[in-house]
Design a protein around this motif. Sequence first.
Motif, PDB file in Angstrom:
ATOM      1  N   GLN A   1      46.201  46.998  39.209  1.00  0.00           N
ATOM      2  CA  GLN A   1      46.493  45.707  39.042  1.00  0.00           C
ATOM      3  C   GLN A   1      46.434  45.192  37.653  1.00  0.00           C
ATOM      4  O   GLN A   1      45.232  45.182  37.337  1.00  0.00           O
ATOM      5  CB  GLN A   1      46.341  44.533  40.076  1.00  0.00           C
ATOM      6  CG  GLN A   1      46.996  43.142  39.906  1.00  0.00           C
ATOM      7  CD  GLN A   1      46.409  42.412  41.221  1.00  0.00           C
ATOM      8  OE1 GLN A   1      45.629  42.665  41.886  1.00  0.00           O
ATOM      9  NE2 GLN A   1      46.999  41.166  41.024  1.00  0.00           N
ATOM     10  N   GLN A   3      45.421  42.188  35.053  1.00  0.00           N
ATOM     11  CA  GLN A   3      45.102  40.883  34.993  1.00  0.00           C
ATOM     12  C   GLN A   3      44.557  40.642  33.705  1.00  0.00           C
ATOM     13  O   GLN A   3      43.702  41.358  33.144  1.00  0.00           O
ATOM     14  CB  GLN A   3      44.186  40.325  35.954  1.00  0.00           C
ATOM     15  CG  GLN A   3      44.938  40.480  37.512  1.00  0.00           C
ATOM     16  CD  GLN A   3      43.762  39.954  38.414  1.00  0.00           C
ATOM     17  OE1 GLN A   3      42.670  40.342  38.154  1.00  0.00           O
ATOM     18  NE2 GLN A   3      44.171  39.005  39.433  1.00  0.00           N
ATOM     19  N   GLU A   5      43.520  36.896  31.873  1.00  0.00           N
ATOM     20  CA  GLU A   5      43.158  35.466  32.166  1.00  0.00           C
ATOM     21  C   GLU A   5      42.349  34.814  30.632  1.00  0.00           C
ATOM     22  O   GLU A   5      41.570  35.374  30.518  1.00  0.00           O
ATOM     23  CB  GLU A   5      42.158  35.220  32.982  1.00  0.00           C
ATOM     24  CG  GLU A   5      42.193  33.723  33.739  1.00  0.00           C
ATOM     25  CD  GLU A   5      41.419  33.601  34.973  1.00  0.00           C
ATOM     26  OE1 GLU A   5      41.364  34.512  35.701  1.00  0.00           O
ATOM     27  OE2 GLU A   5      41.236  32.638  35.160  1.00  0.00           O
ATOM     28  N   SER A  25      41.423  42.917  33.378  1.00  0.00           N
ATOM     29  CA  SER A  25      41.281  43.970  34.334  1.00  0.00           C
ATOM     30  C   SER A  25      40.979  45.258  33.828  1.00  0.00           C
ATOM     31  O   SER A  25      41.285  45.571  32.774  1.00  0.00           O
ATOM     32  CB  SER A  25      42.297  43.957  35.310  1.00  0.00           C
ATOM     33  OG  SER A  25      43.692  44.589  34.593  1.00  0.00           O
ATOM     34  N   TYR A 115      51.845  44.132  28.470  1.00  0.00           N
ATOM     35  CA  TYR A 115      51.332  42.983  29.548  1.00  0.00           C
ATOM     36  C   TYR A 115      50.771  41.792  28.603  1.00  0.00           C
ATOM     37  O   TYR A 115      50.265  42.020  27.473  1.00  0.00           O
ATOM     38  CB  TYR A 115      50.045  43.355  30.247  1.00  0.00           C
ATOM     39  CG  TYR A 115      50.401  44.875  30.931  1.00  0.00           C
ATOM     40  CD1 TYR A 115      50.064  46.132  30.684  1.00  0.00           C
ATOM     41  CD2 TYR A 115      51.502  44.882  32.170  1.00  0.00           C
ATOM     42  CE1 TYR A 115      50.193  47.109  31.493  1.00  0.00           C
ATOM     43  CE2 TYR A 115      51.421  45.812  32.898  1.00  0.00           C
ATOM     44  CZ  TYR A 115      51.033  47.057  32.552  1.00  0.00           C
ATOM     45  OH  TYR A 115      51.308  48.374  33.204  1.00  0.00           O
ATOM     46  N   GLY A 117      49.013  37.561  29.188  1.00  0.00           N
ATOM     47  CA  GLY A 117      48.557  36.710  29.835  1.00  0.00           C
ATOM     48  C   GLY A 117      49.550  35.187  29.891  1.00  0.00           C
ATOM     49  O   GLY A 117      50.352  35.084  29.167  1.00  0.00           O
TER      50      GLY A 117
END
Length: 126
Positions: A1, A3, A5, A25, A115, A117
Amino acid sequence: QVQLEESGGDSVQAGGSLTLSCVASAYAYSSGCMGWFRRVPGQGRKDVAYINIDGRTSYADSVKGRFTISKDDDKRTIYLHMNNLKVEDTAIYSCAADGPSLCKVTAGNYGNFKYSGQGTQVTVSS
Protein backbone atom coordinates in the motif's frame (compact mmCIF):
# COMPACT_ATOMS: atom_id res chain seq x y z
CA GLN A 1 0.00 0.00 0.00
CA VAL A 2 1.33 3.42 -0.92
CA GLN A 3 1.05 6.14 1.71
CA LEU A 4 2.47 9.64 1.70
CA GLU A 5 1.54 11.92 4.59
CA GLU A 6 2.69 15.52 4.65
CA SER A 7 2.85 17.81 7.65
CA GLY A 8 4.39 21.09 8.71
CA GLY A 9 2.37 23.58 6.70
CA ASP A 10 1.66 26.85 8.47
CA SER A 11 1.18 30.59 8.07
CA VAL A 12 4.35 32.64 8.30
CA GLN A 13 5.56 36.11 7.46
CA ALA A 14 7.79 36.81 4.50
CA GLY A 15 11.40 36.09 5.35
CA GLY A 16 10.47 33.31 7.72
CA SER A 17 11.22 29.60 7.62
CA LEU A 18 9.29 26.35 7.65
CA THR A 19 10.14 22.68 7.38
CA LEU A 20 7.71 20.29 5.73
CA SER A 21 7.83 16.55 6.39
CA CYS A 22 6.51 13.63 4.38
CA VAL A 23 6.35 10.17 5.92
CA ALA A 24 6.21 7.47 3.27
CA SER A 25 5.23 3.84 3.31
CA ALA A 26 8.05 1.40 2.65
CA TYR A 27 7.00 0.83 -0.95
CA ALA A 28 6.78 4.55 -1.73
CA TYR A 29 10.07 5.33 -0.06
CA SER A 30 11.93 2.67 -2.01
CA SER A 31 10.43 3.66 -5.34
CA GLY A 32 13.37 5.86 -6.33
CA CYS A 33 12.85 9.53 -7.14
CA MET A 34 10.80 11.44 -4.58
CA GLY A 35 9.99 15.11 -4.56
CA TRP A 36 7.87 18.08 -3.59
CA PHE A 37 5.61 20.08 -5.82
CA ARG A 38 3.22 22.94 -5.10
CA ARG A 39 -0.14 23.98 -6.42
CA VAL A 40 -1.92 27.31 -6.43
CA PRO A 41 -5.60 27.25 -7.47
CA GLY A 42 -5.86 28.47 -11.04
CA GLN A 43 -2.11 28.33 -11.62
CA GLY A 44 -1.44 24.63 -11.95
CA ARG A 45 1.37 22.58 -10.49
CA LYS A 46 5.00 23.58 -10.16
CA ASP A 47 7.69 21.15 -9.13
CA VAL A 48 9.94 22.42 -6.38
CA ALA A 49 12.60 19.84 -5.51
CA TYR A 50 13.48 16.22 -6.12
CA ILE A 51 15.69 13.77 -4.26
CA ASN A 52 16.93 10.49 -5.60
CA ILE A 53 17.44 7.27 -3.69
CA ASP A 54 21.18 8.01 -3.54
CA GLY A 55 20.54 11.48 -2.06
CA ARG A 56 21.19 13.46 -5.24
CA THR A 57 18.99 16.57 -5.32
CA SER A 58 17.51 18.88 -7.93
CA TYR A 59 15.68 22.22 -7.52
CA ALA A 60 13.50 24.63 -9.41
CA ASP A 61 15.32 27.90 -10.14
CA SER A 62 12.76 29.82 -8.11
CA VAL A 63 13.77 28.08 -4.86
CA LYS A 64 17.50 27.47 -5.33
CA GLY A 65 19.46 28.80 -2.40
CA ARG A 66 16.34 29.06 -0.24
CA PHE A 67 14.89 25.53 -0.11
CA THR A 68 16.66 22.28 0.76
CA ILE A 69 15.27 18.80 0.26
CA SER A 70 16.61 16.02 2.46
CA LYS A 71 15.69 12.55 3.64
CA ASP A 72 15.99 10.27 6.62
CA ASP A 73 16.10 6.64 5.56
CA ASP A 74 15.54 5.33 9.09
CA LYS A 75 12.28 7.29 9.37
CA ARG A 76 11.26 6.88 5.70
CA THR A 77 10.75 10.63 5.66
CA ILE A 78 11.64 13.37 3.22
CA TYR A 79 11.83 17.02 4.25
CA LEU A 80 11.60 20.38 2.59
CA HIS A 81 13.44 23.05 4.54
CA MET A 82 12.23 26.44 3.36
CA ASN A 83 14.08 29.63 4.26
CA ASN A 84 13.56 33.27 3.30
CA LEU A 85 9.99 32.53 2.33
CA LYS A 86 8.28 34.87 -0.11
CA VAL A 87 4.60 35.68 -0.62
CA GLU A 88 4.78 33.88 -3.97
CA ASP A 89 5.71 30.64 -2.16
CA THR A 90 2.13 30.45 -0.86
CA ALA A 91 0.67 27.15 -2.09
CA ILE A 92 -0.42 23.65 -1.20
CA TYR A 93 2.75 21.55 -1.02
CA SER A 94 2.58 17.84 -1.78
CA CYS A 95 5.20 15.16 -1.71
CA ALA A 96 5.40 12.60 -4.47
CA ALA A 97 7.02 9.23 -5.06
CA ASP A 98 8.02 6.91 -7.89
CA GLY A 99 9.11 9.72 -10.14
CA PRO A 100 11.18 10.04 -13.32
CA SER A 101 14.35 7.99 -13.56
CA LEU A 102 16.48 11.06 -14.30
CA CYS A 103 15.06 12.73 -11.15
CA LYS A 104 15.80 16.27 -12.31
CA VAL A 105 13.49 19.28 -12.04
CA THR A 106 12.85 20.63 -15.51
CA ALA A 107 11.79 24.23 -16.08
CA GLY A 108 8.38 24.58 -17.62
CA ASN A 109 7.49 20.97 -17.07
CA TYR A 110 6.59 18.64 -14.24
CA GLY A 111 7.75 15.16 -13.43
CA ASN A 112 5.63 12.10 -13.93
CA PHE A 113 5.28 10.85 -10.37
CA LYS A 114 3.11 7.83 -9.84
CA TYR A 115 2.00 8.73 -6.32
CA SER A 116 1.40 11.92 -4.37
CA GLY A 117 -0.02 12.95 -1.01
CA GLN A 118 -2.92 15.21 -0.11
CA GLY A 119 -0.73 18.19 0.58
CA THR A 120 -0.17 20.73 3.33
CA GLN A 121 -0.94 24.45 3.09
CA VAL A 122 1.83 27.03 3.30
CA THR A 123 0.76 30.66 3.51
CA VAL A 124 3.29 33.48 3.45
CA SER A 125 2.12 36.98 4.26
CA SER A 126 3.88 40.28 3.70
